[in-house]
Design a protein around this motif. Structure first.
Motif, PDB file in Angstrom:
ATOM      1  N   ILE A 129      15.407  -9.522  -2.106  1.00  0.00           N
ATOM      2  CA  ILE A 129      15.793  -8.219  -1.565  1.00  0.00           C
ATOM      3  C   ILE A 129      14.768  -7.808  -0.509  1.00  0.00           C
ATOM      4  O   ILE A 129      13.557  -7.947  -0.708  1.00  0.00           O
ATOM      5  CB  ILE A 129      15.841  -7.162  -2.683  1.00  0.00           C
ATOM      6  CG1 ILE A 129      16.881  -7.560  -3.748  1.00  0.00           C
ATOM      7  CG2 ILE A 129      16.130  -5.778  -2.125  1.00  0.00           C
ATOM      8  CD1 ILE A 129      18.306  -7.425  -3.337  1.00  0.00           C
ATOM      9  N   LYS A 130      15.220  -7.304   0.626  1.00  0.00           N
ATOM     10  CA  LYS A 130      14.323  -6.968   1.737  1.00  0.00           C
ATOM     11  C   LYS A 130      13.628  -5.623   1.569  1.00  0.00           C
ATOM     12  O   LYS A 130      12.584  -5.375   2.167  1.00  0.00           O
ATOM     13  CB  LYS A 130      15.109  -6.978   3.054  1.00  0.00           C
ATOM     14  CG  LYS A 130      15.639  -8.346   3.441  1.00  0.00           C
ATOM     15  CD  LYS A 130      16.415  -8.280   4.742  1.00  0.00           C
ATOM     16  CE  LYS A 130      16.956  -9.666   5.136  1.00  0.00           C
ATOM     17  NZ  LYS A 130      17.741  -9.604   6.397  1.00  0.00           N
ATOM     18  N   GLU A 131      14.237  -4.715   0.786  1.00  0.00           N
ATOM     19  CA  GLU A 131      13.646  -3.382   0.574  1.00  0.00           C
ATOM     20  C   GLU A 131      13.904  -2.948  -0.853  1.00  0.00           C
ATOM     21  O   GLU A 131      14.996  -3.151  -1.387  1.00  0.00           O
ATOM     22  CB  GLU A 131      14.250  -2.360   1.543  1.00  0.00           C
ATOM     23  CG  GLU A 131      13.759  -0.936   1.322  1.00  0.00           C
ATOM     24  CD  GLU A 131      14.357   0.052   2.320  1.00  0.00           C
ATOM     25  OE1 GLU A 131      14.565  -0.332   3.489  1.00  0.00           O
ATOM     26  OE2 GLU A 131      14.631   1.209   1.937  1.00  0.00           O
ATOM     27  N   TYR A 168       4.562  -9.682   0.135  1.00  0.00           N
ATOM     28  CA  TYR A 168       5.739 -10.547   0.211  1.00  0.00           C
ATOM     29  C   TYR A 168       6.694 -10.143   1.335  1.00  0.00           C
ATOM     30  O   TYR A 168       7.803 -10.649   1.437  1.00  0.00           O
ATOM     31  CB  TYR A 168       6.480 -10.550  -1.124  1.00  0.00           C
ATOM     32  CG  TYR A 168       5.784 -11.381  -2.177  1.00  0.00           C
ATOM     33  CD1 TYR A 168       6.046 -12.744  -2.297  1.00  0.00           C
ATOM     34  CD2 TYR A 168       4.855 -10.805  -3.029  1.00  0.00           C
ATOM     35  CE1 TYR A 168       5.399 -13.509  -3.261  1.00  0.00           C
ATOM     36  CE2 TYR A 168       4.199 -11.566  -3.997  1.00  0.00           C
ATOM     37  CZ  TYR A 168       4.475 -12.917  -4.106  1.00  0.00           C
ATOM     38  OH  TYR A 168       3.831 -13.677  -5.057  1.00  0.00           O
ATOM     39  N   GLY A 169       6.238  -9.220   2.186  1.00  0.00           N
ATOM     40  CA  GLY A 169       7.065  -8.799   3.313  1.00  0.00           C
ATOM     41  C   GLY A 169       8.231  -7.929   2.922  1.00  0.00           C
ATOM     42  O   GLY A 169       9.197  -7.798   3.675  1.00  0.00           O
ATOM     43  N   ILE A 170       8.159  -7.317   1.734  1.00  0.00           N
ATOM     44  CA  ILE A 170       9.230  -6.438   1.250  1.00  0.00           C
ATOM     45  C   ILE A 170       8.883  -4.989   1.588  1.00  0.00           C
ATOM     46  O   ILE A 170       7.754  -4.547   1.368  1.00  0.00           O
ATOM     47  CB  ILE A 170       9.424  -6.600  -0.265  1.00  0.00           C
ATOM     48  CG1 ILE A 170       9.895  -8.021  -0.579  1.00  0.00           C
ATOM     49  CG2 ILE A 170      10.418  -5.571  -0.813  1.00  0.00           C
ATOM     50  CD1 ILE A 170       9.866  -8.366  -2.057  1.00  0.00           C
ATOM     51  N   ILE A 171       9.836  -4.266   2.125  1.00  0.00           N
ATOM     52  CA  ILE A 171       9.618  -2.854   2.460  1.00  0.00           C
ATOM     53  C   ILE A 171       9.606  -2.039   1.177  1.00  0.00           C
ATOM     54  O   ILE A 171      10.613  -2.017   0.447  1.00  0.00           O
ATOM     55  CB  ILE A 171      10.714  -2.329   3.400  1.00  0.00           C
ATOM     56  CG1 ILE A 171      10.672  -3.071   4.736  1.00  0.00           C
ATOM     57  CG2 ILE A 171      10.575  -0.821   3.616  1.00  0.00           C
ATOM     58  CD1 ILE A 171      11.853  -2.771   5.647  1.00  0.00           C
ATOM     59  N   GLN A 205       6.840  -1.198   7.622  1.00  0.00           N
ATOM     60  CA  GLN A 205       7.187   0.194   7.365  1.00  0.00           C
ATOM     61  C   GLN A 205       7.167   0.491   5.865  1.00  0.00           C
ATOM     62  O   GLN A 205       7.766  -0.241   5.073  1.00  0.00           O
ATOM     63  CB  GLN A 205       8.578   0.494   7.930  1.00  0.00           C
ATOM     64  CG  GLN A 205       9.059   1.923   7.732  1.00  0.00           C
ATOM     65  CD  GLN A 205      10.510   2.102   8.187  1.00  0.00           C
ATOM     66  OE1 GLN A 205      11.292   1.162   8.176  1.00  0.00           O
ATOM     67  NE2 GLN A 205      10.841   3.312   8.589  1.00  0.00           N
ATOM     68  N   VAL A 206       6.461   1.533   5.486  1.00  0.00           N
ATOM     69  CA  VAL A 206       6.517   2.050   4.120  1.00  0.00           C
ATOM     70  C   VAL A 206       7.318   3.342   4.160  1.00  0.00           C
ATOM     71  O   VAL A 206       7.046   4.226   4.967  1.00  0.00           O
ATOM     72  CB  VAL A 206       5.106   2.315   3.549  1.00  0.00           C
ATOM     73  CG1 VAL A 206       5.203   3.021   2.193  1.00  0.00           C
ATOM     74  CG2 VAL A 206       4.332   1.010   3.408  1.00  0.00           C
ATOM     75  N   LYS A 207       8.331   3.441   3.299  1.00  0.00           N
ATOM     76  CA  LYS A 207       9.192   4.619   3.288  1.00  0.00           C
ATOM     77  C   LYS A 207       8.808   5.549   2.141  1.00  0.00           C
ATOM     78  O   LYS A 207       8.340   5.095   1.096  1.00  0.00           O
ATOM     79  CB  LYS A 207      10.663   4.213   3.161  1.00  0.00           C
ATOM     80  CG  LYS A 207      11.179   3.404   4.351  1.00  0.00           C
ATOM     81  CD  LYS A 207      12.654   3.097   4.194  1.00  0.00           C
ATOM     82  CE  LYS A 207      13.191   2.315   5.379  1.00  0.00           C
ATOM     83  NZ  LYS A 207      14.648   2.018   5.232  1.00  0.00           N
ATOM     84  N   ILE A 208       9.035   6.832   2.360  1.00  0.00           N
ATOM     85  CA  ILE A 208       8.744   7.850   1.353  1.00  0.00           C
ATOM     86  C   ILE A 208      10.041   8.566   0.998  1.00  0.00           C
ATOM     87  O   ILE A 208      10.689   9.170   1.858  1.00  0.00           O
ATOM     88  CB  ILE A 208       7.714   8.881   1.869  1.00  0.00           C
ATOM     89  CG1 ILE A 208       6.424   8.191   2.314  1.00  0.00           C
ATOM     90  CG2 ILE A 208       7.455   9.946   0.805  1.00  0.00           C
ATOM     91  CD1 ILE A 208       5.683   7.449   1.228  1.00  0.00           C
ATOM     92  N   ARG A 209      10.432   8.485  -0.275  1.00  0.00           N
ATOM     93  CA  ARG A 209      11.586   9.254  -0.745  1.00  0.00           C
ATOM     94  C   ARG A 209      11.070  10.444  -1.550  1.00  0.00           C
ATOM     95  O   ARG A 209      10.436  10.272  -2.589  1.00  0.00           O
ATOM     96  CB  ARG A 209      12.520   8.412  -1.606  1.00  0.00           C
ATOM     97  CG  ARG A 209      13.729   9.205  -2.123  1.00  0.00           C
ATOM     98  CD  ARG A 209      14.627   8.386  -3.031  1.00  0.00           C
ATOM     99  NE  ARG A 209      15.448   7.452  -2.287  1.00  0.00           N
ATOM    100  CZ  ARG A 209      16.392   6.682  -2.840  1.00  0.00           C
ATOM    101  NH1 ARG A 209      16.612   6.744  -4.156  1.00  0.00           N
ATOM    102  NH2 ARG A 209      17.098   5.844  -2.112  1.00  0.00           N
ATOM    103  N   SER A 246      10.956   7.355   8.318  1.00  0.00           N
ATOM    104  CA  SER A 246      10.452   6.802   7.059  1.00  0.00           C
ATOM    105  C   SER A 246      10.559   7.798   5.909  1.00  0.00           C
ATOM    106  O   SER A 246      10.086   7.516   4.806  1.00  0.00           O
ATOM    107  CB  SER A 246       8.989   6.364   7.220  1.00  0.00           C
ATOM    108  OG  SER A 246       8.882   5.316   8.161  1.00  0.00           O
ATOM    109  N   ILE A 247      11.161   8.972   6.152  1.00  0.00           N
ATOM    110  CA  ILE A 247      11.271   9.994   5.105  1.00  0.00           C
ATOM    111  C   ILE A 247      12.722  10.117   4.651  1.00  0.00           C
ATOM    112  O   ILE A 247      13.643  10.183   5.466  1.00  0.00           O
ATOM    113  CB  ILE A 247      10.774  11.367   5.589  1.00  0.00           C
ATOM    114  CG1 ILE A 247       9.346  11.275   6.129  1.00  0.00           C
ATOM    115  CG2 ILE A 247      10.832  12.393   4.455  1.00  0.00           C
ATOM    116  CD1 ILE A 247       8.827  12.563   6.733  1.00  0.00           C
ATOM    117  N   GLU A 248      12.898  10.158   3.341  1.00  0.00           N
ATOM    118  CA  GLU A 248      14.226  10.295   2.743  1.00  0.00           C
ATOM    119  C   GLU A 248      14.178  11.387   1.675  1.00  0.00           C
ATOM    120  O   GLU A 248      13.186  11.506   0.948  1.00  0.00           O
ATOM    121  CB  GLU A 248      14.643   8.963   2.120  1.00  0.00           C
ATOM    122  CG  GLU A 248      16.030   8.951   1.506  1.00  0.00           C
ATOM    123  CD  GLU A 248      16.405   7.573   0.977  1.00  0.00           C
ATOM    124  OE1 GLU A 248      17.600   7.342   0.749  1.00  0.00           O
ATOM    125  OE2 GLU A 248      15.501   6.733   0.785  1.00  0.00           O
TER     126      GLU A 248
END
Length: 451
Positions: A129-131, A168-171, A205-209, A246-248
Motif C-alpha cells: 500500500i502506498k499510503e 519504506y517509502g510509504i506516505i 509528504q507526511v499527512k495530518i488528519r 497535507s491537512i485532512e
C-alpha cells in the motif's frame, strides 16, 4: 533535524471547565478573528469501508467492490473523490483491497488504516500500500486513560511508526484522534512539528488528519481551543507549517455539526475532508460524502465532471442490498427529500418549479420533484402531481382549474371523509386520472410511464 518535546504533565489536562461531563460541553470565546483561506484545490476522501463499515453489517468482498465501482463512477475522473480507506486485518479485507486494486482506477486511490503498531505496519508493507493512516491519539483522555502513557512516551511511539513508514517509502497519514479535546500547544504542535521534520528529512509528504472524534468541534470564529475548527486548521498551517494539501479533516455528527465543521475546515485552509456514504459511522455518524459534494459544488461553483446521478444509484443499492434504512427526508438521498405536500407549495411548483426547488433535481440527481396528494393538497397539488407523474411539459400541462381536476379532488376529499389518514398512492391516483383523462398517455412524452 530539530526535535520538539511535548509539555509533559503529571496529571492529564481534560479541560474540565469546557467538558465538565456532568453537563453539556461549553463553548468559550476569545474573539480572536482568523482569516478564511479556501485552498485552490480541495477534495473529498472516503472511509465507508473502514470507519463506516464498523457501524453496520459487514460487507462482503463483492459488495465492497461494487460500492468502490460506484465511487469511481461518481467521481468520473474528476479526482474530487480522491481516496478510499480500507482495513487490512482480515483475509476478507485484504481480498477486497486486491479485487478493487485489480480495477486499475486512478480515483479513488486505495489507502489503508492501522494502529500505531509495527505489527500492523507489516500488513501495509506486505500489501504494498502506498499510503496508510496511522492512529495517533492526541488528547490526554486517550494518552493517560487509554494508552496509560505519558505524553512523551506516546509521541515517541507515534514518531517511531511514522519513521518506519517513511523508510519504506510509504506516505504516513497521521490520524490525530480526539484533537478537539487535546492540548494543542502542549502536545499537538510539538508532535506535528516533529512529523514535518521527518517529512523534510525523507522528502516524502507526511499527512495530518485532524479527527473530531466526538464531534465537539465548533465552526465559529473567535472560539478558544481545543474546540475551534478554524483555530485548529490555522494552527496546523501557521504554527506547524503543514501545507494545506497535507491537512485532512475527519468529523463526527454528535452535535449535528459534522457538515458545517467539515466545510469550515476547507474554508480555513484544509484541502481534504474525510467522509462516508450517507454518513454511516460510529455513534451518530461521520460526514456524509454526498453532502460534501454539494458543499464542494457551492464553494467552487462547479461539480467538475462528477456524475451526481450515481448518488441515487448508490442509495438504491444500500437500501436493496443491506436493507439499510435512509430516513426519507434525508437531503439528496432520502426517498422524499424533494416531495412536497403543502398545497401552497404545489401551487408554486405548478407555476414554476424553481419557486420551491433550488436546482433541477431531475437533471442533476435523476430525482424529479414529487407532489404527494393528501387532504391538504388542493387542486394545485393534484394538478402538479399529474404533470410530474406523467411528465407533461409546457402546453401539455394540466391546469389546476381544469374541471376534471376538480372531479379528482372530490374523489380525494371523499377518501379522507371516510377516515383515511395516509397519502394517496401513485397507483390509485394514476387509475383515477386515467378515468378522467383517458387520452393522457397518447402523448409521446408520457408513453414511457407505461414501460
Amino acid at each position: 533535524m530539530n526535535v520538539y518535546n511535548p509539555v509533559d504533565v503529571l496529571k492529564p489536562n481534560l479541560y474540565k471547565s469546557i467538558f465538565p461531563y456532568s453537563e453539556i460541553p461549553k463553548v468559550v470565546f476569545n474573539n480572536i478573528q482568523l482569516p478564511m483561506e479556501l485552498p485552490e484545490n480541495i477534495w473529498i476522501t472516503d472511509t465507508t469501508f473502514r470507519d463506516g463499515q464498523q457501524s453496520m453489517s459487514f460487507m462482503t468482498v463483492k459488495q465492497i467492490v461494487k460500492i468502490y465501482d460506484y465511487l469511481h463512477e461518481l467521481d468520473n475522473g474528476s479526482g474530487v473523490i480522491c481516496q478510499s480507506e480500507f482495513f487490512l486485518y482480515s483475509d476478507k479485507d485484504r481480498k477486497a483491497v486486491e479485487k478493487c486494486r485489480e480495477r486499475g482506477y486512478e480515483f479513488p486511490q486505495i489507502t489503508s488504516w492501522i494502529r500505531a503498531d509495527k505489527r500492523d505496519f507489516k500488513l501495509v508493507k506486505d500489501m504494498k500500500i502506498k499510503e496508510t493512516g496511522i492512529l495517533m491519539s492526541c488528547s490526554d483522555y486517550h494518552i493517560f486513560h487509554k494508552l496509560n502513557m505519558t505524553r512523551k512516551q506516546a509521541m515517541n511511539k507515534y514518531l517511531s511508526i511514522a519513521e518506519s513508514a517513511l523508510e519504506y517509502g510509504i506516505i504516513p497519514r497521521c490520524h490525530l484522534e480526539d484533537i478537539t479535546r487535546a492540548d494543542f500547544f502542549g502536545f499537538v504542535v510539538p508532535l506535528v512539528k516533529n512529523l514535518m521534520g521527518l517529512s523534510k528529512k525523507s522528502g516524502i509528504q507526511v499527512k495530518i488528519r485532524a479527527c473530531d472524534t466526538l464531534g465537539v468541534g465548533v465552526p465559529y470564529n473567535g472560539v478558544e481551543l481545543p474546540r475551534s475548527v478554524p483555530a485548529i486548521i490555522h494552527g496546523l498551517r501557521y504554527y506547524c507549517n503543514v501545507p494545506s494539501e497535507s491537512i485532512e479533516w475527519h468529523g463526527h455528527n454528535d452535535y449535528y455539526g459534522v457538515v458545517t465543521n467539515s466545510t469550515t475546515s476547507w474554508l480555513y485552509g484544509c484541502s481534504s475532508v474525510n467522509t462516508t456514504l450517507f454518513g454511516i459511522g460510529e455513534r451518530s455518524g461521520n460526514c456524509p460524502l454526498e453532502a460534501m459534494i454539494m458543499e464542494y459544488a457551492q464553494l467552487k461553483g462547479t461539480t467538475k465532471n462528477m456524475n451526481l446521478k450515481v448518488i441515487s444509484d448508490i442509495s438504491d443499492y444500500f437500501q436493496r442490498e443491506f436493507n439499510y434504512k435512509i430516513p426519507v427526508r434525508t437531503p439528496f438521498v432520502g426517498s422524499e427529500f424533494n416531495v412536497t405536500r403543502a398545497g401552497i407549495h404545489a401551487d408554486g411548483l405548478l407555476k414554476n418549479e424553481e419557486i420551491y426547488n433550488s436546482f433541477d433535481t431531475e437533471k442533476v440527481l435523476n430525482r424529479p420533484i414529487i407532489v404527494a396528494v393528501n387532504s391538504y393538497s388542493g387542486l394545485a397539488g393534484i394538478a402538479a402531481w399529474i404533470n410530474s407523474y406523467f411528465k407533461l411539459k409546457s402546453d401539455k400541462k394540466i391546469d389546476k382549474n381544469d374541471e376534471r381536476v376538480l372531479s379528482i379532488k372530490k374523489w380525494v376529499d371523499e377518501e379522507y371523509k371516510r377516515g383515511r389518514t395516509s397519502n394517496i398512492k401513485n397507483d390509485e391516483l394514476k387509475e383515477i386520472v386515467l378515468k378522467y383523462f383517458p387520452n393522457i398517455l397518447n402523448d409521446d412524452k408520457t408513453k414511457a410511464i407505461e414501460a
